[in-house]
Design an enzyme around this catalytic site. Structure first.
Site, mmCIF file in Angstrom:
data_model
loop_
_atom_site.group_PDB
_atom_site.id
_atom_site.type_symbol
_atom_site.label_atom_id
_atom_site.label_comp_id
_atom_site.label_asym_id
_atom_site.label_seq_id
_atom_site.Cartn_x
_atom_site.Cartn_y
_atom_site.Cartn_z
ATOM 1 C CE LYS A 249 45.664 44.340 49.784
ATOM 2 N NZ LYS A 249 45.232 43.301 48.422
ATOM 3 C CG ASP A 254 39.547 42.167 49.648
ATOM 4 O OD1 ASP A 254 38.211 42.811 49.247
ATOM 5 O OD2 ASP A 254 40.444 41.410 49.272
ATOM 6 C CE LYS A 261 38.835 38.154 48.861
ATOM 7 N NZ LYS A 261 39.273 38.066 47.902
ATOM 8 C CG ASP A 272 44.104 41.870 51.515
ATOM 9 O OD1 ASP A 272 44.710 41.250 51.385
ATOM 10 O OD2 ASP A 272 42.853 42.487 51.149
ATOM 11 C CG ASP A 331 38.251 40.935 45.503
ATOM 12 O OD1 ASP A 331 38.442 41.216 46.836
ATOM 13 O OD2 ASP A 331 38.637 39.832 44.796
ATOM 14 C CD GLU A 333 41.457 44.916 47.721
ATOM 15 O OE1 GLU A 333 41.078 44.137 46.816
ATOM 16 O OE2 GLU A 333 42.017 44.707 48.458
ATOM 17 N NE ARG A 335 45.238 45.080 41.169
ATOM 18 C CZ ARG A 335 44.947 43.728 40.135
ATOM 19 N NH1 ARG A 335 45.095 43.522 38.914
ATOM 20 N NH2 ARG A 335 44.953 42.820 40.577
HETATM 21 N N1 BES Z 1 43.425 40.423 48.661
HETATM 22 C C1 BES Z 1 43.423 40.230 47.670
HETATM 23 C C2 BES Z 1 44.391 38.328 47.480
HETATM 24 C C3 BES Z 1 44.428 37.730 48.379
HETATM 25 C C4 BES Z 1 44.003 36.685 48.563
HETATM 26 C C5 BES Z 1 45.945 37.518 49.596
HETATM 27 C C6 BES Z 1 44.583 35.635 49.203
HETATM 28 C C7 BES Z 1 45.920 36.989 50.129
HETATM 29 C C8 BES Z 1 45.015 35.743 49.613
HETATM 30 C C9 BES Z 1 43.270 40.377 46.729
HETATM 31 O O1 BES Z 1 42.296 42.134 46.812
HETATM 32 C C10 BES Z 1 42.430 39.814 45.513
HETATM 33 O O2 BES Z 1 40.908 40.606 45.704
HETATM 34 N N2 BES Z 1 42.546 39.907 44.425
HETATM 35 C C11 BES Z 1 42.152 39.591 43.696
HETATM 36 C C12 BES Z 1 42.233 40.080 42.452
HETATM 37 C C13 BES Z 1 41.374 39.812 40.558
HETATM 38 C C14 BES Z 1 39.842 40.184 41.650
HETATM 39 C C15 BES Z 1 41.793 40.194 39.197
HETATM 40 C C16 BES Z 1 42.765 38.023 43.042
HETATM 41 O O3 BES Z 1 43.469 37.998 43.648
HETATM 42 O O4 BES Z 1 41.388 37.148 42.933
HETATM 43 ZN ZN ZN Z 2 43.051 42.401 49.459
HETATM 44 ZN ZN ZN Z 3 40.531 42.273 47.132
#
Ligand code: BES
Ligand code: ZN
Ligand code: ZN
Length: 484
Positions: A249, A254, A261, A272, A331, A333, A335
């Site tokens: 990824k 992000d 966020k 990210d 968010d 994204e 996946r």
């Molecule tokens: N890049 C984030 C995950 C992340 C969070 C990486 C903290 C490193 C530190 C990912 O894209 C994301 O935002 N995931 C969301 C998913 C949710 C919207 C289902 C999350 O983890 O809150």
């Molecule tokens: Zn992300």
């Molecule tokens: Zn995200």
């Protein structure tokens, strides 16, 4: 920062520099007699009474210009304990002004030629700093000359160096801020890896559109930067045998997109793209050490931004696999980027296995903190290989469940699936179930959620804080032990 390591057959007779000697865990110094002068020996004999022998590294000031440093090695010391000792050595001496050392490897009892190698490997890994944007750099110069017989073979020296350079390249990429390492710049840097023998293919937006990679493209569509899929091939075998595939990824920043966020800690999202950076660093290591395998690295590079052209919650897009996805949260994204990258990798390269890496969910940090990456896999053998390799190099993974009951939760009313589940809970597994839907031909596959591992605020055993490079050594070990 520079660490110069030289191997010499015999120690220079000049004794103005510092000397590193190994010793058993009881600090039985009589073994050192033949390696130092009798006056130095009696000085140590005297001073050692004042030292805390529980410490593994003892320093003796012989005169203002020379220290003798004793490093105790316990019986059956493990590789990672040796690496950690090297890292500790770096921490103890990095601020010392006279950083020129001789290391006498004949003081090691064990016949293992690589003990010094692992010690220095740990020292090197720990010494990395990202100071590119500091106008005043903290100059640390350490020079170590190794003499004696217990040194790694030239091949092993190349191997250590390749892993260090691959790890450092990963750390460099992860450390770069979003304004510098955006997808256009990232793709450009990857192009230059052809210089070390990797075959690089860059798919830009035009090509991706043609291929139908709309889940990847949808993530990047709010950005003024391009979106890319980059493949890096290493053919270390003459034959055309199936490659090992690594997918990463690469979300260069992000913001969350329209599902924006919160401001607090959003700056962390500059890392990210760490999954992709591990894939790149690994491919670099494989090329530098001329690994006898075929491997391919595939990374999806995008920037997830809000804006007039950004993807909306509720949008429905068709992936490269043909399956349709309803985007309920922009968010989630990573996946979406990986979905197209995984299907493409499986179809185009028909690999032996696919390992993907991603900073995919905050939930994996809740589960495993910064101790383990989450492992999700359809294959027990590959899982075991990853767990074993992780334990060996201290880049650990913990297997988490996949189950059809989790899978059901991402069925959508309006499309084949949705990118989050609405029931809530098991966020990391939900993301993994989503990815699994894009492995179409039952290829052995493992997903590593490295959100808690890619970056360390306070530093760890083999890093001094910042980007860790977690994953490069893990995957090198996986390959070395099982596929080379
Ligand atoms: N890049 C984030 C995950 C992340 C969070 C990486 C903290 C490193 C530190 C990912 O894209 C994301 O935002 N995931 C969301 C998913 C949710 C919207 C289902 C999350 O983890 O809150
Ligand atoms: Zn992300
Ligand atoms: Zn995200």
């Amino acid at each position: 920062m520079s660490i110069a390591i030289n191997y010499k057959n015999s120690l220079s007779s000049k004794n103005f520099s510092n000397l590193i000697l190994f010793i058993d865990e009881k600090f039985n110094i009589s073994t050192l007699k033949k390696h130092i002068s009798s006056s130095e020996f009696s000085l140590i004999l005297d001073l050692i009474k004042t030292k805390d022998l529980k410490k593994k590294i003892l320093t003796f000031d012989i005169n203002s210009k020379r220290k003798i440093i004793l490093i105790s090695l316990k019986k059956n010391i493990t590789v990672s304990e040796l690496e950690n000792l090297g890292a500790k050595f770096y921490d103890l001496f990095k601020d010392f002004k006279q950083n020129v050392y001789n290391l006498n490897s004949d003081t090691i009892f064990s016949k293992s030629k690589n003990m010094v190698g692992y010690f220095l490997h740990g020292l090197k890994l720990k010494s990395y700093v990202f100071d590119k944007y500091k106008t005043k750099k903290n100059k640390i110069n350490i020079s170590i000359t190794i003499s004696g017989k217990n040194k790694p073979s030239p091949q092993d020296q190349i191997k250590f160096k390749a892993i260090e350079e691959g790890t450092f390249y990963t750390r460099d990429l992860v450390s770069e801020p979003g304004n510098i390492l955006h997808p256009d710049e990232y793709a450009k840097r990857l192009k230059s890896l052809k210089n070390i023998g990797l075959k690089i293919n860059i798919y830009d937006e035009k090509k991706l559109k043609k291929l139908g990679m709309n889940t990847l493209l949808g993530v990047g569509q709010g950005s003024i930067r391009g979106s890319y899929l980059v493949t890096m091939e290493w053919n270390g075998l003459k034959d055309k045998s199936k490659p090992l595939a690594f997918v990463g990824k690469g979300v260069c920043f992000d913001t969350g997109g329209i599902s924006l966020k919160p401001a607090k800690f959003m700056e962390d999202m500059t890392y990210d793209m760490a999954g992709s950076a591990v894939v790149v660093g690994l491919m670099k290591s494989l090329a530098l050490r001329k690994a006898k395998i075929n491997a391919v690295g595939v990374v999806g590079l995008v920037e997830n931004m809000p804006g007039g052209n950004a993807q909306r919650p509720g949008d429905i897009v068709k992936s490269y696999s043909g399956k349709t996805v309803e985007i309920l949260n922009t968010d989630a994204e990573g996946r979406l980027v990986l979905a197209d990258a995984l299907t493409y990798t499986e179809e185009k390269f028909k690999p032996k296995f696919i390992v993907d890496l991603a900073t995919l969910t905050g939930a994996i940090i809740v589960s495993l903190g910064s101790e383990y990456a989450g492992l999700f896999s359809n294959d027990d053998k590959l899982s075991k290989q990853l767990i074993d390799a992780g334990n060996y190099v201290e880049e650990k993974v913990w297997r988490m469940p996949l189950n059809k009951n989790f899978d059901k939760l991402i069925d959508s009313k309006n499309a084949d699936m949705q990118n989050i589940n609405y029931v809530g809970g098991a966020g990391s597994t939900t993301a993994a179930q989503f990815l699994q839907r894009f492995i179409l031909n039952k290829t052995p596959w493992a997903h590593l959620d490295i959100a808690g591992m890619a970056f360390s605020k306070y530093g760890g055993a083999l890093n001094s804080g910042g980007a860790t490079g977690y994953g490069v050594r893990l995957l090198n070990k996986l390959i070395e032990d099982n596929y080379e």
